[in-house]
Structure formats: C-alpha cells, structure tokens
Motif scaffolding. Structure first.
Motif, PDB file in Angstrom:
ATOM      1  N   ASN A  67      19.782  15.547 -41.830  1.00 65.11           N
ATOM      2  CA  ASN A  67      20.101  16.292 -40.616  1.00 65.11           C
ATOM      3  C   ASN A  67      19.459  17.670 -40.694  1.00 65.11           C
ATOM      4  O   ASN A  67      19.409  18.284 -41.757  1.00 65.11           O
ATOM      5  N   THR A  68      18.956  18.143 -39.569  1.00 60.71           N
ATOM      6  CA  THR A  68      18.493  19.525 -39.502  1.00 60.71           C
ATOM      7  C   THR A  68      19.627  20.346 -38.922  1.00 60.71           C
ATOM      8  O   THR A  68      20.456  19.827 -38.184  1.00 60.71           O
ATOM      9  N   VAL A  69      19.671  21.611 -39.241  1.00 57.96           N
ATOM     10  CA  VAL A  69      20.838  22.389 -38.847  1.00 57.96           C
ATOM     11  C   VAL A  69      20.528  23.448 -37.796  1.00 57.96           C
ATOM     12  O   VAL A  69      21.238  23.579 -36.833  1.00 57.96           O
ATOM     13  N   HIS A  70      19.485  24.224 -37.945  1.00 59.24           N
ATOM     14  CA  HIS A  70      19.292  25.317 -37.017  1.00 59.24           C
ATOM     15  C   HIS A  70      17.805  25.567 -36.736  1.00 59.24           C
ATOM     16  O   HIS A  70      16.961  25.360 -37.581  1.00 59.24           O
ATOM     17  N   THR A  71      17.554  25.999 -35.515  1.00 58.19           N
ATOM     18  CA  THR A  71      16.212  26.359 -35.076  1.00 58.19           C
ATOM     19  C   THR A  71      16.328  27.594 -34.194  1.00 58.19           C
ATOM     20  O   THR A  71      17.420  28.030 -33.850  1.00 58.19           O
ATOM     21  N   CYS A  72      15.187  28.140 -33.794  1.00 51.05           N
ATOM     22  CA  CYS A  72      15.250  29.268 -32.867  1.00 51.05           C
ATOM     23  C   CYS A  72      15.568  28.722 -31.480  1.00 51.05           C
ATOM     24  O   CYS A  72      15.186  27.613 -31.139  1.00 51.05           O
ATOM     25  N   SER A  73      16.280  29.491 -30.695  1.00 50.08           N
ATOM     26  CA  SER A  73      16.671  29.040 -29.366  1.00 50.08           C
ATOM     27  C   SER A  73      15.490  29.141 -28.404  1.00 50.08           C
ATOM     28  O   SER A  73      14.514  29.854 -28.660  1.00 50.08           O
ATOM     29  N   LYS A  74      15.582  28.445 -27.309  1.00 51.51           N
ATOM     30  CA  LYS A  74      14.522  28.484 -26.299  1.00 51.51           C
ATOM     31  C   LYS A  74      14.406  29.871 -25.684  1.00 51.51           C
ATOM     32  O   LYS A  74      13.309  30.320 -25.356  1.00 51.51           O
ATOM     33  N   ASN A  75      15.519  30.560 -25.546  1.00 50.70           N
ATOM     34  CA  ASN A  75      15.482  31.921 -24.999  1.00 50.70           C
ATOM     35  C   ASN A  75      14.760  32.878 -25.935  1.00 50.70           C
ATOM     36  O   ASN A  75      14.035  33.768 -25.486  1.00 50.70           O
ATOM     37  N   ALA A  76      14.949  32.710 -27.244  1.00 52.40           N
ATOM     38  CA  ALA A  76      14.274  33.576 -28.206  1.00 52.40           C
ATOM     39  C   ALA A  76      12.768  33.348 -28.174  1.00 52.40           C
ATOM     40  O   ALA A  76      11.982  34.296 -28.216  1.00 52.40           O
ATOM     41  N   LEU A  77      12.352  32.088 -28.087  1.00 53.95           N
ATOM     42  CA  LEU A  77      10.924  31.781 -28.001  1.00 53.95           C
ATOM     43  C   LEU A  77      10.340  32.305 -26.697  1.00 53.95           C
ATOM     44  O   LEU A  77       9.237  32.861 -26.682  1.00 53.95           O
ATOM     45  N   ALA A  78      11.082  32.175 -25.606  1.00 54.61           N
ATOM     46  CA  ALA A  78      10.604  32.687 -24.322  1.00 54.61           C
ATOM     47  C   ALA A  78      10.466  34.205 -24.343  1.00 54.61           C
ATOM     48  O   ALA A  78       9.524  34.752 -23.758  1.00 54.61           O
ATOM     49  N   SER A  79      11.363  34.894 -25.051  1.00 52.08           N
ATOM     50  CA  SER A  79      11.279  36.353 -25.088  1.00 52.08           C
ATOM     51  C   SER A  79      10.060  36.823 -25.874  1.00 52.08           C
ATOM     52  O   SER A  79       9.387  37.778 -25.470  1.00 52.08           O
ATOM     53  N   ILE A  80       9.717  36.159 -26.978  1.00 60.49           N
ATOM     54  CA  ILE A  80       8.538  36.577 -27.737  1.00 60.49           C
ATOM     55  C   ILE A  80       7.260  36.217 -26.990  1.00 60.49           C
ATOM     56  O   ILE A  80       6.284  36.965 -27.017  1.00 60.49           O
ATOM     57  N   VAL A  81       7.264  35.108 -26.270  1.00 57.51           N
ATOM     58  CA  VAL A  81       6.105  34.745 -25.448  1.00 57.51           C
ATOM     59  C   VAL A  81       5.902  35.794 -24.357  1.00 57.51           C
ATOM     60  O   VAL A  81       4.767  36.204 -24.077  1.00 57.51           O
ATOM     61  N   ASP A  82       6.987  36.269 -23.768  1.00 52.81           N
ATOM     62  CA  ASP A  82       6.881  37.327 -22.755  1.00 52.81           C
ATOM     63  C   ASP A  82       6.363  38.629 -23.354  1.00 52.81           C
ATOM     64  O   ASP A  82       5.583  39.340 -22.724  1.00 52.81           O
ATOM     65  N   GLN A  83       6.784  38.947 -24.574  1.00 45.27           N
ATOM     66  CA  GLN A  83       6.297  40.160 -25.232  1.00 45.27           C
ATOM     67  C   GLN A  83       4.800  40.067 -25.524  1.00 45.27           C
ATOM     68  O   GLN A  83       4.064  41.031 -25.318  1.00 45.27           O
ATOM     69  N   VAL A  84       4.352  38.895 -26.000  1.00 47.42           N
ATOM     70  CA  VAL A  84       2.925  38.703 -26.260  1.00 47.42           C
ATOM     71  C   VAL A  84       2.140  38.813 -24.964  1.00 47.42           C
ATOM     72  O   VAL A  84       1.087  39.449 -24.907  1.00 47.42           O
ATOM     73  N   ARG A  85       2.666  38.227 -23.907  1.00 48.65           N
ATOM     74  CA  ARG A  85       2.007  38.289 -22.605  1.00 48.65           C
ATOM     75  C   ARG A  85       1.904  39.732 -22.115  1.00 48.65           C
ATOM     76  O   ARG A  85       0.876  40.152 -21.583  1.00 48.65           O
ATOM     77  N   ALA A  86       2.954  40.505 -22.320  1.00 51.03           N
ATOM     78  CA  ALA A  86       2.948  41.901 -21.881  1.00 51.03           C
ATOM     79  C   ALA A  86       1.950  42.733 -22.683  1.00 51.03           C
ATOM     80  O   ALA A  86       1.221  43.549 -22.117  1.00 51.03           O
ATOM     81  N   ILE A  87       1.895  42.523 -23.992  1.00 55.97           N
ATOM     82  CA  ILE A  87       0.981  43.303 -24.820  1.00 55.97           C
ATOM     83  C   ILE A  87      -0.473  42.904 -24.563  1.00 55.97           C
ATOM     84  O   ILE A  87      -1.336  43.759 -24.401  1.00 55.97           O
ATOM     85  N   ALA A  88      -0.749  41.604 -24.514  1.00 58.52           N
ATOM     86  CA  ALA A  88      -2.130  41.143 -24.339  1.00 58.52           C
ATOM     87  C   ALA A  88      -2.578  41.234 -22.892  1.00 58.52           C
ATOM     88  O   ALA A  88      -3.768  41.098 -22.608  1.00 58.52           O
ATOM     89  N   GLY A  89      -1.674  41.482 -21.982  1.00 56.83           N
ATOM     90  CA  GLY A  89      -2.059  41.572 -20.577  1.00 56.83           C
ATOM     91  C   GLY A  89      -2.353  42.982 -20.122  1.00 56.83           C
ATOM     92  O   GLY A  89      -2.853  43.201 -19.033  1.00 56.83           O
ATOM     93  N   ARG A  90      -2.040  43.945 -20.958  1.00 63.27           N
ATOM     94  CA  ARG A  90      -2.263  45.335 -20.576  1.00 63.27           C
ATOM     95  C   ARG A  90      -3.744  45.667 -20.613  1.00 63.27           C
ATOM     96  O   ARG A  90      -4.480  45.221 -21.481  1.00 63.27           O
ATOM     97  N   SER A  91      -4.151  46.495 -19.704  1.00 62.77           N
ATOM     98  CA  SER A  91      -5.546  46.901 -19.687  1.00 62.77           C
ATOM     99  C   SER A  91      -5.752  48.233 -20.382  1.00 62.77           C
ATOM    100  O   SER A  91      -6.853  48.760 -20.388  1.00 62.77           O
ATOM    101  N   LYS A  92      -4.702  48.784 -20.995  1.00 60.97           N
ATOM    102  CA  LYS A  92      -4.845  50.098 -21.604  1.00 60.97           C
ATOM    103  C   LYS A  92      -5.424  50.045 -23.015  1.00 60.97           C
ATOM    104  O   LYS A  92      -5.679  51.072 -23.604  1.00 60.97           O
ATOM    105  N   HIS A  93      -5.632  48.855 -23.567  1.00 64.46           N
ATOM    106  CA  HIS A  93      -6.273  48.740 -24.869  1.00 64.46           C
ATOM    107  C   HIS A  93      -7.745  49.080 -24.701  1.00 64.46           C
ATOM    108  O   HIS A  93      -8.475  48.395 -24.008  1.00 64.46           O
TER     109      HIS A  93
END
Length: 174
Positions: A67-93
């Motif tokens: 049996n497996t016991v724990h994984t990251c939640s879908k909300n946690a994965l969605a939040s890091i994907v949003d952070q990556v999108r925000a950082i890589a989407g900025r034009s200020k780099h």
C-alpha cells in the motif's frame, strides 16, 4: 458474511473516532482553542484526505500487495504550476540567467517539502511543465530564437544552461 463484519467494524471505528474527536475538543477548550467544524472531518484512510498539502490515502499499489500512504495533493501541484507559470511568464527578466535563478529556488523548496512522499509522478509533471514554460519564454523573446539554435546552445539534453546556472530538475532530486 465477510463484508457485513467489515461494515460493523467500520461503524464501530467511526463511532470511536467521533468519540475521540469530542474528547479532543474538550481538551482544547480550556486552552481557548476549538476544532473547526468545516475543516475537521472523520474519514476512513481508504477514502483519503488532504492535510498541509499532502493527500493521505491508502490505495493498493498496482501489481503488488503493498500500500502507498501519502502523495502531494492536487491543489499543491496546481499551486506550484501556477508559480512556475507566473515566474516564466513575466517579461521583466532581462537575461536568461535571471530566469533559472528565480525558478530554482521555488522548485527546490517545493521538492524538498514533498520528497518524503510518493511524489515521483508529480516531480516528473513539474519538470516537464517548467521546461516547457522556459522554452516558451525563450521563444517569445524579441530576438525570436529558432528551435535549432535553442537546442544547440541553451538546452543541451533538455537542461537549461546559462553562465553555469542549470535549471533545477525535480525528477533527479527525488
């Protein structure tokens, strides 16, 4: 007959869990604390629940008796994907070396938190997403870098390298 017995055990376990919940509320009350009715629930571990970014569940691993016991939640994965999108989407780099420097800190921190769980699939998803966002950022620069030169100079082996700074790879972290 067996299913009836397991249902009876689950009912008794649920009643026991509800009693423990009431007991915990009674212990917390003198300290000025209370359990939130909206957030506190009694569930079976086979159903699973989310707690501090983790999805804790006991599913059976395919093809094994483990049996497996724990994984990251879908909300946690969605939040890091949003952070990556925000950082890589900025034009200020201004320069390419600024982008991995900012992304690496965010990716390393998230992976360090979730490395103790069964997170290989989530790390792979995060790595692919961050790589695609960075290549998209590179392609949208005013210079309009063609794919051939992009792979030749900046992305050898799907690794972003600029001035000795490599883009963090979550799959290799785990």
């Amino acid at each position: 007959m067996r299913t009836v017995a397991s249902r009876v055990r689950r009912v008794r376990s649920r009643q026991h869990a509800e009693a423990l919940r009431a007991e915990a509320a009674a212990v917390l009350a003198p300290m000025g604390l209370r359990l939130s009715e909206a957030k506190t629930q009694v569930v079976h571990i086979d159903e699973g629940f989310d707690f501090l970014g983790w999805h804790i569940q006991r599913p059976r691993k395919r093809g094994t008796d483990r049996n497996t016991v724990h994984t990251c939640s879908k909300n946690a994965l969605a939040s890091i994907v949003d952070q990556v999108r925000a950082i890589a989407g900025r034009s200020k780099h201004r320069h390419l070396s600024d982008l991995p420097r900012q992304l690496n800190g965010v990716l390393r921190g998230w992976c360090a938190y979730f490395r103790h769980g069964v997170s290989a699939a989530a790390f792979g998803c995060l790595e692919e997403h961050s790589w695609h966002r960075v290549t998209r950022w590179l392609r949208k620069r005013p210079i309009r870098v063609p794919w051939a030169s992009l792979f030749g100079c900046c992305l050898p082996g799907k690794r972003l390298a600029e001035n000795g700074i490599l883009l963090f790879q979550p799959r290799r972290f785990w």
